[in-house]
Structure formats: structure tokens, C-alpha cells
Design a protein around this motif. Structure first.
Motif, PDB file in Angstrom:
ATOM      1  N   MET A   1      14.187  76.269 -40.560  1.00 40.83           N
ATOM      2  CA  MET A   1      13.041  76.620 -41.389  1.00 40.83           C
ATOM      3  C   MET A   1      11.785  76.779 -40.518  1.00 40.83           C
ATOM      4  O   MET A   1      10.980  77.694 -40.712  1.00 40.83           O
ATOM      5  N   ARG A   2      11.631  75.897 -39.534  1.00 44.66           N
ATOM      6  CA  ARG A   2      10.480  75.944 -38.640  1.00 44.66           C
ATOM      7  C   ARG A   2      10.449  77.268 -37.878  1.00 44.66           C
ATOM      8  O   ARG A   2       9.412  77.944 -37.802  1.00 44.66           O
ATOM      9  N   ASN A   3      11.597  77.648 -37.346  1.00 40.76           N
ATOM     10  CA  ASN A   3      11.660  78.910 -36.595  1.00 40.76           C
ATOM     11  C   ASN A   3      11.422  80.112 -37.506  1.00 40.76           C
ATOM     12  O   ASN A   3      10.791  81.097 -37.107  1.00 40.76           O
ATOM     13  N   SER A   4      11.958  80.037 -38.724  1.00 43.39           N
ATOM     14  CA  SER A   4      11.753  81.130 -39.677  1.00 43.39           C
ATOM     15  C   SER A   4      10.269  81.320 -40.002  1.00 43.39           C
ATOM     16  O   SER A   4       9.762  82.445 -40.066  1.00 43.39           O
ATOM     17  N   LEU A   5       9.573  80.199 -40.194  1.00 42.01           N
ATOM     18  CA  LEU A   5       8.138  80.275 -40.503  1.00 42.01           C
ATOM     19  C   LEU A   5       7.354  80.818 -39.311  1.00 42.01           C
ATOM     20  O   LEU A   5       6.405  81.603 -39.475  1.00 42.01           O
ATOM     21  N   VAL A   6       7.714  80.408 -38.105  1.00 41.82           N
ATOM     22  CA  VAL A   6       7.045  80.930 -36.905  1.00 41.82           C
ATOM     23  C   VAL A   6       7.232  82.439 -36.819  1.00 41.82           C
ATOM     24  O   VAL A   6       6.278  83.186 -36.526  1.00 41.82           O
ATOM     25  N   ASP A   7       8.468  82.917 -37.050  1.00 42.81           N
ATOM     26  CA  ASP A   7       8.726  84.361 -37.002  1.00 42.81           C
ATOM     27  C   ASP A   7       7.867  85.104 -38.031  1.00 42.81           C
ATOM     28  O   ASP A   7       7.316  86.174 -37.743  1.00 42.81           O
ATOM     29  N   LEU A   8       7.755  84.537 -39.236  1.00 42.60           N
ATOM     30  CA  LEU A   8       6.961  85.174 -40.285  1.00 42.60           C
ATOM     31  C   LEU A   8       5.484  85.248 -39.886  1.00 42.60           C
ATOM     32  O   LEU A   8       4.836  86.291 -40.035  1.00 42.60           O
ATOM     33  N   ILE A   9       4.953  84.146 -39.363  1.00 45.70           N
ATOM     34  CA  ILE A   9       3.538  84.087 -38.979  1.00 45.70           C
ATOM     35  C   ILE A   9       3.251  85.057 -37.839  1.00 45.70           C
ATOM     36  O   ILE A   9       2.259  85.804 -37.865  1.00 45.70           O
ATOM     37  N   GLU A  10       4.097  85.063 -36.847  1.00 47.75           N
ATOM     38  CA  GLU A  10       3.859  85.939 -35.694  1.00 47.75           C
ATOM     39  C   GLU A  10       4.055  87.402 -36.050  1.00 47.75           C
ATOM     40  O   GLU A  10       3.380  88.281 -35.500  1.00 47.75           O
ATOM     41  N   ALA A  11       4.967  87.688 -36.984  1.00 43.48           N
ATOM     42  CA  ALA A  11       5.150  89.073 -37.439  1.00 43.48           C
ATOM     43  C   ALA A  11       3.910  89.578 -38.156  1.00 43.48           C
ATOM     44  O   ALA A  11       3.645  90.796 -38.172  1.00 43.48           O
ATOM     45  N   ALA A  12       3.134  88.666 -38.742  1.00 40.33           N
ATOM     46  CA  ALA A  12       1.886  89.053 -39.415  1.00 40.33           C
ATOM     47  C   ALA A  12       0.744  89.245 -38.426  1.00 40.33           C
ATOM     48  O   ALA A  12      -0.364  89.617 -38.822  1.00 40.33           O
ATOM     49  N   GLY A  13       1.014  88.995 -37.136  1.00 37.36           N
ATOM     50  CA  GLY A  13      -0.021  89.169 -36.120  1.00 37.36           C
ATOM     51  C   GLY A  13      -0.867  87.926 -35.908  1.00 37.36           C
ATOM     52  O   GLY A  13      -1.908  87.986 -35.247  1.00 37.36           O
ATOM     53  N   TRP A  14      -0.436  86.797 -36.453  1.00 39.34           N
ATOM     54  CA  TRP A  14      -1.167  85.551 -36.307  1.00 39.34           C
ATOM     55  C   TRP A  14      -0.549  84.712 -35.194  1.00 39.34           C
ATOM     56  O   TRP A  14       0.486  85.065 -34.623  1.00 39.34           O
ATOM     57  N   THR A  15      -1.185  83.584 -34.899  1.00 40.18           N
ATOM     58  CA  THR A  15      -0.694  82.667 -33.876  1.00 40.18           C
ATOM     59  C   THR A  15      -0.152  81.410 -34.556  1.00 40.18           C
ATOM     60  O   THR A  15      -0.806  80.852 -35.443  1.00 40.18           O
ATOM     61  N   ALA A  16       1.033  80.963 -34.131  1.00 39.58           N
ATOM     62  CA  ALA A  16       1.673  79.809 -34.756  1.00 39.58           C
ATOM     63  C   ALA A  16       1.967  78.740 -33.714  1.00 39.58           C
ATOM     64  O   ALA A  16       2.299  79.043 -32.559  1.00 39.58           O
ATOM     65  N   LYS A  17       1.829  77.496 -34.132  1.00 44.00           N
ATOM     66  CA  LYS A  17       2.264  76.346 -33.349  1.00 44.00           C
ATOM     67  C   LYS A  17       3.111  75.489 -34.265  1.00 44.00           C
ATOM     68  O   LYS A  17       2.688  75.124 -35.363  1.00 44.00           O
ATOM     69  N   ALA A  18       4.351  75.174 -33.858  1.00 40.84           N
ATOM     70  CA  ALA A  18       5.294  74.463 -34.734  1.00 40.84           C
ATOM     71  C   ALA A  18       5.561  73.064 -34.218  1.00 40.84           C
ATOM     72  O   ALA A  18       5.769  72.851 -33.015  1.00 40.84           O
TER      73      ALA A  18
END
Length: 430
Positions: A15-32
């Protein structure tokens, strides 16, 4: 598109990796993170716009984390086990929103973007308020408790971060230059240049040079109604297109600047008389701020006078003179045609009189309290100031001249020369 920073906390790796992929695909920066116990450390380092946290996690739940965070930090909780009571508890604890798994990616991104935008707006407003309190010289104009001053401060706060043109209306001495500078200092252009010019002195040949000097910052056009008619079309083009003709540099130059202008007369009357182009006035008057004359805010006169007396007394190294009832009556009876600038000059005169042990507030207002023969000129005032500073340095360092010179930031030889020139008696100081 704004690139937001999202801190993700979920103990489920997939789930963590899925959320990171979604955030980064939107052009945002993610830290998990896998544990909420690590959140506080990364909040300080990562400075997220939004925290997206699972609810059910070992060591610390999302609800527990929420209760330990500042109320201004937006938190979106997500859980596969959520129900209505849990959602109610989360929102009551201060969560921005609650999302159930499996989540709708578009809806989740929309919630996160709204939360991030709200957080950034809050941060901008905090920076604006901090800058407003730090603006150099602003208190000289905006000190006061009358309704007019409250409204002016609120208007400056509201207009500050806008890039729209501002026209300042006010009589001579009301502080239009300081307000213009304040608007620059609390704007997003605060790190750029602040260029003040008299509109009456602008020529077509120099407009491009002035605009280039203000590029990336603010151009303040003082007394806009006096702007030469031949320059006004170029100025209008600069406001509308950001372009200005630069004959010496081979054509049109593009600049990015904000224009603030001022007038001490009726701008509409100047437009009716043909001295100010009406289309230019409309572009300059995006926001109109009116600075009240001092005679309309007499309740602030005593407050302003006390501030200026303290300021000048510190400068001239004396105790502030008392303001007796007769002094206050004189202040309130005066019409203050020169406004705050005149009041400030009166305060300095009153302190100079107090230095000589003479005068009253009425004398300071009328300008008769200092005998012309006793009033020091600039050279005499500078010499008197140097005597005080050097004498104090010699006393502080108990006659050790090398130490005194070092504290003054001058060489020993220069100090000796000044002692002789100023007629100081070193022995009498010790």
C-alpha cells in the motif's frame, strides 16, 4: 502545477509503494514511512504540505499521531477498517479528511491537493504577518489606534501579496513612501529591488533603464499626476505588456515588476484636466489605499510623539522630555499641515531643546525654542557626537587607547588625530 510534498505513513509495504507511485505520478514529492513513531523527525526534515497516514498501525495509530501534531498540520487518514464512528472520531480529533480503502485515486488526489493548498495559504499568511511586523519604518506610519489606522493596516495585509498595481492617496507627509516600501517588503517580491522615482522626473529615454533596475521587484512612482504626458503612453504599455522601448539597447525590453504609485492630489481631477491619462489611471488604480491626515487622527498624536521623543532621545543620548498637560494641549490644538513628517520634526526639535535645557512643545511646534546662535549646524553636531562617543570609549577602556581605538573601529593614529582635532582632554575623562 504546484508540486506538493506528501508524507505517507503506512505499515503495509505494498500500500505504501502504491501511494508513493500515485503521488509521484501527480508530479508531487513523496516520503514514505512504515511507522508513525518516525513521523515527528521527518516532519521537521521533509516539511510536508500534507500527512497521509494509515489508522491501524503497530506502536502508534494514525489517531494517536494526529493527537500529537500541531493543529495547523493537515492530516488525511486512510484505513481499510474504517467505519462511521472512526471517521467521526478522526474528524473530531482534527483530521482534514478520512478516506476508506480501497480508495479512489482521483478523489484522494483531490483531497490531498485541497489540504496542501490550504496549508500553503496558511503558511503564506503567517509569513506575511511576520514580515508586516518586521518592516523597517512601518511603525512610523502605521502606529496608532484610530479606526482609520486599523483599516489601513488591514488593507496593507490584504493587498501585500497581490501583484496588482496600488495607488496611494495621501497628503504630503502622511508616509506614502513608507507604505509603498511596506507593500514591497511583505510581497513575494521582497527579495527583489525596490526602486523609487519621482514621476515628474521620468523621461522617455530613461523609463526603460528605470524599469530594468526594478525588474523582479517593485517600481514606486511618486506623485504620478506630475508624470509628463509624453511618458504616460510608454508607462501604460509597460503595465499592460511588461514591455518598454529601449532605444539604446536595440528595441523592446521585457521586465517583470509591480508598480505602486502615489498622489497628494485628486487623481480624478488630474484626469479631467488632461494631465493624467484616464486609461493609465485605471491601470494604476488596481487597489486604492487612502492614508489619513494627522488632523483626522488626533487620538494618535500623543502616541506618535512619545515614540518619536524616545527615538530622538536615544539618538542624542538624553532622557526623553516629559509631555505635560500644556504640551499635550499644544499638540492637539495644532492642525499638522505637514502630517506625521511634521510631527517627527517637532519631536526632534523638542529633544534638541531639552538638550539645552530650554523650550516647550509649543516652542518646538513654532520653531522658536532654539536660539539660532545656539542651534548647532551639521559640522558642530557631528563634532559633538564624536566627542561623546570617543570620550565614552576612553572611559570604558580606562585609558587603554589601543582598546578604545579597536572598539571604535579606527586605528590608533586616527584616534589620536581626532582627540587633538576635537580638543579632548584624555586625563579629564579618567
Amino acid at each position: 502545477m504546484t508540486a506538493y510534498r506528501i508524507l505517507i505513513i503506512d505499515d503495509d509495504r505494498l500500500m505504501r509503494n502504491s501511494l508513493v507511485d500515485l503521488i509521484e505520478a501527480a508530479g508531487w514529492t513523496a516520503k514514505a514511512l512504515a511507522r508513525a513513531t518516525e513521523a515527528h523527525l521527518w516532519i521537521d526534515q521533509f516539511n510536508p504540505d500534507v500527512i497521509l497516514s494509515d489508522v491501524r498501525m503497530p506502536d502508534m495509530t494514525g489517531l494517536d499521531l494526529l493527537k500529537t501534531l500541531p493543529v495547523t498540520q493537515p492530516v488525511v487518514l486512510i484505513s481499510a477498517h474504517g467505519d462511521i464512528p472512526m471517521a467521526v472520531e478522526a474528524m473530531s480529533a482534527g483530521a482534514y479528511s478520512f478516506v476508506e480503502k480501497p480508495y479512489d485515486p482521483k478523489r484522494l488526489l483531490l483531497i490531498l491537493s485541497h489540504a496542501a493548498e490550504q496549508n500553503q495559504m496558511r503558511a503564506r499568511n503567517m509569513r506575511l504577518r511576520e514580515r508586516l511586523h518586521q518592516v523597517s519604518g512601518l511603525d512610523r506610519v502605521l502606529l496608532g489606534q484610530t479606526n482609520d489606522m486599523h483599516r489601513l493596516r488591514e488593507a496593507i495585509t490584504m493587498v501585500g501579496e497581490s501583484d496588482a498595481s496600488v495607488l496611494l492617496h495621501g497628503e504630503t507627509g502622511t508616509g506614502k513612501d513608507l507604505v509603498a516600501r511596506a507593500l514591497h517588503d511583505i510581497s513575494a517580491r521582497c527579495d527583489g529591488p525596490y526602486v523609487k522615482v519621482s514621476a515628474a522626473q521620468i523621461s522617455a529615454e530613461h523609463l526603460a533603464h528605470i524599469a530594468q533596475n526594478a525588474n523582479g521587484g517593485t517600481l514606486f512612482l511618486d506623485e504620478i499626476c506630475a508624470c509628463p504626458l509624453g511618458v504616460q503612453p510608454m508607462l501604460l504599455g509597460l503595465i499592460e505588456t511588461g514591455e518598454v522601448l529601449s532605444p539604446g539597447q536595440g528595441g523592446v525590453q521585457t521586465v517583470d515588476l509591480r508598480i505602486i504609485s502615489s498622489t497628494n492630489e485628486d487623481a480624478e481631477q488630474a484626469a479631467r484636466e488632461g494631465r493624467l491619462r484616464r486609461d493609465l489611471l485605471y491601470r494604476l488604480d488596481g487597489f486604492a489605499l487612502h492614508l489619513p491626515p494627522l488632523r483626522n487622527r488626533l487620538d494618535d498624536v500623543a502616541l506618535l510623539m512619545q515614540r518619536f521623543l524616545q527615538e530622538f532621545s536615544a539618538l542624542y543620548e538624553i532622557d526623553p522630555p516629559d509631555v505635560a498637560d500644556a504640551d499635550l494641549s499644544a499638540l492637539l490644538a495644532h492642525d499638522w499641515p505637514g502630517n506625521v513628517r511634521e510631527l517627527r520634526n517637532v519631536a526632534e526639535r523638542r529633544v534638541m531643546m531639552a538638550r539645552h535645557g530650554t523650550g516647550s512643545m509649543q516652542d518646538a511646534i513654532s520653531g522658536t525654542g532654539l536660539d539660532p546662535a545656539a542651534r548647532p549646524g551639521l559640522r558642530e553636531a557631528v563634532a559633538a557626537f564624536e566627542r561623546q562617543v570617543i570620550g565614552r570609549a576612553i572611559q570604558t577602556h580606562q585609558g587603554r587607547m589601543d582598546d578604545a581605538a579597536e572598539s571604535l573601529g579606527i586605528g590608533r593614529r586616527t584616534l589620536n588625530e581626532k582627540i587633538v582635532k576635537l580638543g579632548l582632554d584624555k586625563d579629564s575623562l579618567l
